[in-house]
Design a protein around this motif. Structure first.
Motif, PDB file in Angstrom:
ATOM      1  N   TYR A 187       0.621  -1.739  -0.242  1.00  0.00           N
ATOM      2  CA  TYR A 187      -0.262  -0.379  -0.119  1.00  0.00           C
ATOM      3  C   TYR A 187       0.662   1.282  -0.191  1.00  0.00           C
ATOM      4  O   TYR A 187       1.867   1.934   0.719  1.00  0.00           O
ATOM      5  N   LEU A 236      -6.948   2.423   5.634  1.00  0.00           N
ATOM      6  CA  LEU A 236      -6.439   1.279   4.895  1.00  0.00           C
ATOM      7  C   LEU A 236      -7.191  -0.343   5.282  1.00  0.00           C
ATOM      8  O   LEU A 236      -7.395  -0.735   4.951  1.00  0.00           O
ATOM      9  N   VAL A 254      -3.103  -4.505   7.542  1.00  0.00           N
ATOM     10  CA  VAL A 254      -2.782  -4.348   6.732  1.00  0.00           C
ATOM     11  C   VAL A 254      -0.904  -3.953   7.371  1.00  0.00           C
ATOM     12  O   VAL A 254       0.211  -3.843   6.856  1.00  0.00           O
TER      13      VAL A 254
END
Length: 191
Positions: free
Chosen positions: A59, A94, A102
């Motif tokens: 990410y 996220l 994550v």
């Protein structure tokens, strides 16, 4: 949950949660908990147990926030803390969008070994502290604490086992005498 400067008592030990600091290193960011251990009313040790999170670098916004936090590590503790707290904000965002974690958590356990003969009842005892969760904004933390008596005797037993194995392999006098007699008989038979 224990707040900074809070205490826990277990089996004659008193654990004082002195505080925490947030760090970003190598490939992880962490909350390092600073703990003072008091044993039977006397100071025993200062420990640091750590909860780590390894961010998923796929990410881009998480990767950027993490790299900013790593760069801030060399500056003042307040700016380093703010940068790591920013990483947590990005992670919350996220995880809400991705619907999954994550980051990958791990912990570093703090261990106090009691080998003092001044307290024979505590000789060979280990005191383990593991942070289960640390709030990066308030510092409140959950700990798992174990008192394991006689753990060091396992190591002593292992040393005794190795010494015993070495002694059992050495030949004794009777065996040497039999070996010498057999060699003499073998030399006579060969001649």
């Amino acid at each position: 949950m224990v707040s900074p400067k809070g205490t826990l008592a277990i089996d004659g030990y008193s654990l004082v949660y002195d505080g925490y600091r947030l760090e970003a290193k190598d490939d992880y960011f962490s909350a390092v908990t600073e703990i003072s251990v008091w044993q039977d009313g006397r100071f025993a040790a200062r420990l640091e147990a750590e909860q780590r999170w390894h961010p998923n670098m796929l990410y881009p916004e998480l990767k950027d926030a993490f790299l900013r936090a790593k760069a801030a590590s060399g500056s003042s503790p307040e700016s380093a803390r703010a940068a790591v707290q920013e990483v947590f904000g990005v992670i919350d965002s996220l995880e809400g969008r991705a619907g999954r974690e994550v980051k990958t958590p791990s912990t570093e356990v703090a261990i106090h070994r009691s080998v003092s003969l001044a307290h024979p009842a505590r000789f060979g005892e280990d005191f383990y502290v593991t942070p289960l969760g640390v709030d990066p904004f308030t510092g409140r933390a959950n700990f798992r604490v174990f008192v394991n008596p006689m753990v060091n005797f396992l190591w002593i037993g292992g040393i005794i086992l190795v010494i015993g194995a070495h002694l059992s392999v050495l030949p004794d006098r009777r065996e040497r005498a039999r070996l010498a007699a057999a060699m003499v008989l073998e030399d006579r038979a060969a001649a």
